[in-house]
Design a protein around this motif. Structure first.
Motif, mmCIF file in Angstrom:
data_model
loop_
_atom_site.group_PDB
_atom_site.id
_atom_site.type_symbol
_atom_site.label_atom_id
_atom_site.label_comp_id
_atom_site.label_asym_id
_atom_site.label_seq_id
_atom_site.Cartn_x
_atom_site.Cartn_y
_atom_site.Cartn_z
ATOM 1 N N ALA A 1 12.077 8.547 -19.018
ATOM 2 C CA ALA A 1 12.370 7.134 -19.221
ATOM 3 C C ALA A 1 11.275 6.248 -18.621
ATOM 4 C CB ALA A 1 13.714 6.793 -18.588
ATOM 5 N N PHE A 2 10.722 6.658 -17.490
ATOM 6 C CA PHE A 2 9.612 5.905 -16.896
ATOM 7 C C PHE A 2 8.398 5.906 -17.822
ATOM 8 C CE2 PHE A 2 5.743 5.831 -14.286
ATOM 9 C CZ PHE A 2 5.913 4.633 -13.606
ATOM 10 N N SER A 3 8.130 7.041 -18.435
ATOM 11 C CA SER A 3 6.989 7.122 -19.347
ATOM 12 C C SER A 3 7.201 6.244 -20.571
ATOM 13 C CB SER A 3 6.778 8.580 -19.780
ATOM 14 O OG SER A 3 5.742 8.684 -20.728
ATOM 15 N N PHE A 4 8.427 6.217 -21.097
ATOM 16 C CA PHE A 4 8.694 5.430 -22.302
ATOM 17 C C PHE A 4 8.823 3.941 -22.026
ATOM 18 C CE2 PHE A 4 10.518 9.531 -24.013
ATOM 19 C CZ PHE A 4 9.554 9.688 -25.002
ATOM 20 N N SER A 5 9.054 3.553 -20.798
ATOM 21 C CA SER A 5 9.301 2.142 -20.508
ATOM 22 C C SER A 5 8.195 1.466 -19.710
ATOM 23 C CB SER A 5 10.619 1.994 -19.733
ATOM 24 O OG SER A 5 10.566 2.700 -18.503
ATOM 25 N N ARG A 6 7.521 2.193 -18.812
ATOM 26 C CA ARG A 6 6.575 1.560 -17.896
ATOM 27 C C ARG A 6 5.121 1.940 -18.152
ATOM 28 N NH1 ARG A 6 9.937 -2.051 -15.623
ATOM 29 N NH2 ARG A 6 8.388 -2.389 -13.986
ATOM 30 N N LEU A 7 4.888 2.991 -18.914
ATOM 31 C CA LEU A 7 3.522 3.421 -19.195
ATOM 32 C C LEU A 7 3.160 3.080 -20.632
ATOM 33 C CD1 LEU A 7 3.481 6.939 -17.460
ATOM 34 C CD2 LEU A 7 2.866 4.711 -16.496
ATOM 35 N N ARG A 8 1.864 2.853 -20.861
ATOM 36 C CA ARG A 8 1.369 2.543 -22.206
ATOM 37 C C ARG A 8 0.486 3.693 -22.680
ATOM 38 N NH1 ARG A 8 1.009 -2.184 -19.194
ATOM 39 N NH2 ARG A 8 2.230 -3.952 -19.989
ATOM 40 N N TRP A 9 0.894 4.345 -23.753
ATOM 41 C CA TRP A 9 0.105 5.427 -24.321
ATOM 42 C C TRP A 9 0.336 5.460 -25.824
ATOM 43 C CZ3 TRP A 9 3.679 9.203 -26.068
ATOM 44 C CH2 TRP A 9 4.937 9.159 -25.469
ATOM 45 N N ARG A 10 -0.651 5.980 -26.525
ATOM 46 C CA ARG A 10 -0.640 5.951 -27.984
ATOM 47 C C ARG A 10 0.501 6.815 -28.531
ATOM 48 N NH1 ARG A 10 -6.255 7.116 -30.836
ATOM 49 N NH2 ARG A 10 -6.664 5.207 -29.615
ATOM 50 N N GLY A 11 1.229 6.234 -29.466
ATOM 51 C CA GLY A 11 2.330 6.948 -30.097
ATOM 52 C C GLY A 11 3.613 6.956 -29.297
ATOM 53 N N ARG A 12 3.706 6.118 -28.290
ATOM 54 C CA ARG A 12 4.886 6.134 -27.427
ATOM 55 C C ARG A 12 6.151 5.784 -28.202
ATOM 56 N NH1 ARG A 12 5.559 1.499 -22.960
ATOM 57 N NH2 ARG A 12 5.769 0.359 -24.927
ATOM 58 N N ASP A 13 6.109 4.722 -28.985
ATOM 59 C CA ASP A 13 7.302 4.299 -29.705
ATOM 60 C C ASP A 13 7.702 5.303 -30.783
ATOM 61 O OD1 ASP A 13 7.295 2.035 -28.137
ATOM 62 O OD2 ASP A 13 6.201 0.823 -29.607
ATOM 63 N N VAL A 14 6.711 5.942 -31.397
ATOM 64 C CA VAL A 14 7.013 6.944 -32.425
ATOM 65 C C VAL A 14 7.710 8.147 -31.800
ATOM 66 C CG1 VAL A 14 6.026 8.494 -34.149
ATOM 67 C CG2 VAL A 14 5.107 6.177 -33.868
ATOM 68 N N VAL A 15 7.196 8.602 -30.673
ATOM 69 C CA VAL A 15 7.812 9.744 -29.992
ATOM 70 C C VAL A 15 9.223 9.397 -29.527
ATOM 71 C CG1 VAL A 15 7.627 11.292 -28.005
ATOM 72 C CG2 VAL A 15 5.579 10.675 -29.293
ATOM 73 N N PHE A 16 9.407 8.172 -29.047
ATOM 74 C CA PHE A 16 10.736 7.769 -28.600
ATOM 75 C C PHE A 16 11.711 7.715 -29.771
ATOM 76 C CE2 PHE A 16 13.816 4.420 -27.290
ATOM 77 C CZ PHE A 16 14.367 5.110 -26.222
#
Length: 297
Positions: free
Chosen positions: A110-125
């Motif tokens: 959840a920290f990775s999906f909410s507080r970090l910025r990385w390519r493809g984050r929303d797609v993976v979520f």
């Protein structure tokens, strides 16, 4: 602080009318809450009532709500006829390991999906959330075959290891819940920590997690209750009676003592008691976590 003499005189002179009567709206609200709580508490009251009765009292017509006399021997008999102490320890070990794995890995995800910025984050979520639509029954057979190939049957490994992989064993909802709560924490705190040289891991442990106690408590309660009441998982993977959990112990107890309904009700009440105690002590954090989840900024 010293009250002036004039103020004391005025306070003594003021009449005392006692507590104000409740407002009509408040009375109606309380009445509606009580009316909604009665159907919820009725099954538990029936369970406790049955646990303190003999079989004749339990099935009397019309029903008797008050045991006369109290059959306290149902509890001692239920806890001695079956090794419920061993079942309790087995269930507690599985629940603790599962809760620790679920809270830690889901919080990291959840920290990775909410507080970090990385390519493809929303797609993976989005792909992760799509797993919620997959029925649990569809994965039972391939999962069982996998653990059988790994030689993990008749152990607690299939019941605990999936919890240490966020998204497995129903952890998708927990990842979503914690992500939504993490979004309510101001990002300025992260930026200030990064300016001071903190790493993402340090931000996670020293800033995000201490501020997310309500969400952690909610995930803990959900996971603990789900593991404590789980029947299908232990039924699939455990065959040795010494490794049984409380849910399997209750099922086998019912099949062996099908006519001893008092024993069964007493054992069921004893199994439910830890869950009620857990919610009683953590209800404030539970309500706060559910209320604040999804509220951003």
């Amino acid at each position: 602080m010293t009250i002036p003499a004039a103020g004391r005189e005025k306070a003594r002179a003021a009449p005392s009318f006692g507590p104000r009567p409740p407002r009509p709206r408040r009375v109606l609200l309380y009445a509606a809450l009580v009316a909604g709580a009665v159907p919820t508490l009725l099954p538990f009251a029936w369970l406790v009532r049955s646990a303190l009765m003999t079989d004749g009292q339990m099935f009397a017509a019309p029903p008797e709500w008050w045991p006369d006399p109290f059959e306290w021997g149902n509890f001692s008999g239920a806890l001695t006829e079956q090794p419920f102490t061993r079942y309790f320890v087995n269930t507690l070990v599985i629940a603790v390991i599962t809760v620790l794995g679920t809270v830690l890995t889901c919080a990291v995800a959840a920290f990775s999906f909410s507080r970090l910025r990385w390519r493809g984050r929303d797609v993976v979520f989005a792909l992760l959330l799509s797993a919620v639509m997959l029925p649990y029954a569809v994965t039972i057979i391939p999962t069982f075959v996998m653990w059988q190939g790994l030689g993990a049957l008749d152990t607690i490994i299939p019941l605990t290891v999936p919890a240490w992989f966020a998204g497995a064993a129903g952890g998708v909802f927990n990842v979503f819940l914690m992500r939504q709560f993490f979004l309510t924490i101001p990002f300025e705190l992260d930026e200030a920590a990064y300016i001071d040289g903190a790493s993402p891991w340090r931000v996670f442990w020293t800033i995000v997690m201490p501020l997310s106690k309500p969400a952690v408590v909610v995930v803990t309660i959900f996971t603990f209750v789900g593991t404590w009441n789980d029947f299908l998982g232990p039924l699939l993977y455990l065959s040795d009676q010494r490794d049984y959990t409380l849910s399997l112990g209750l099922a086998s107890f019912q099949s062996m003592y099908i006519t001893q309904w008092g024993y069964l009700m007493a054992a069921s009440a004893a199994v439910i008691a830890p869950i009620i105690a857990l919610f009683f002590f953590l209800q404030r954090y539970f309500i706060e976590g559910v209320t604040l989840t999804g509220i951003k900024n």
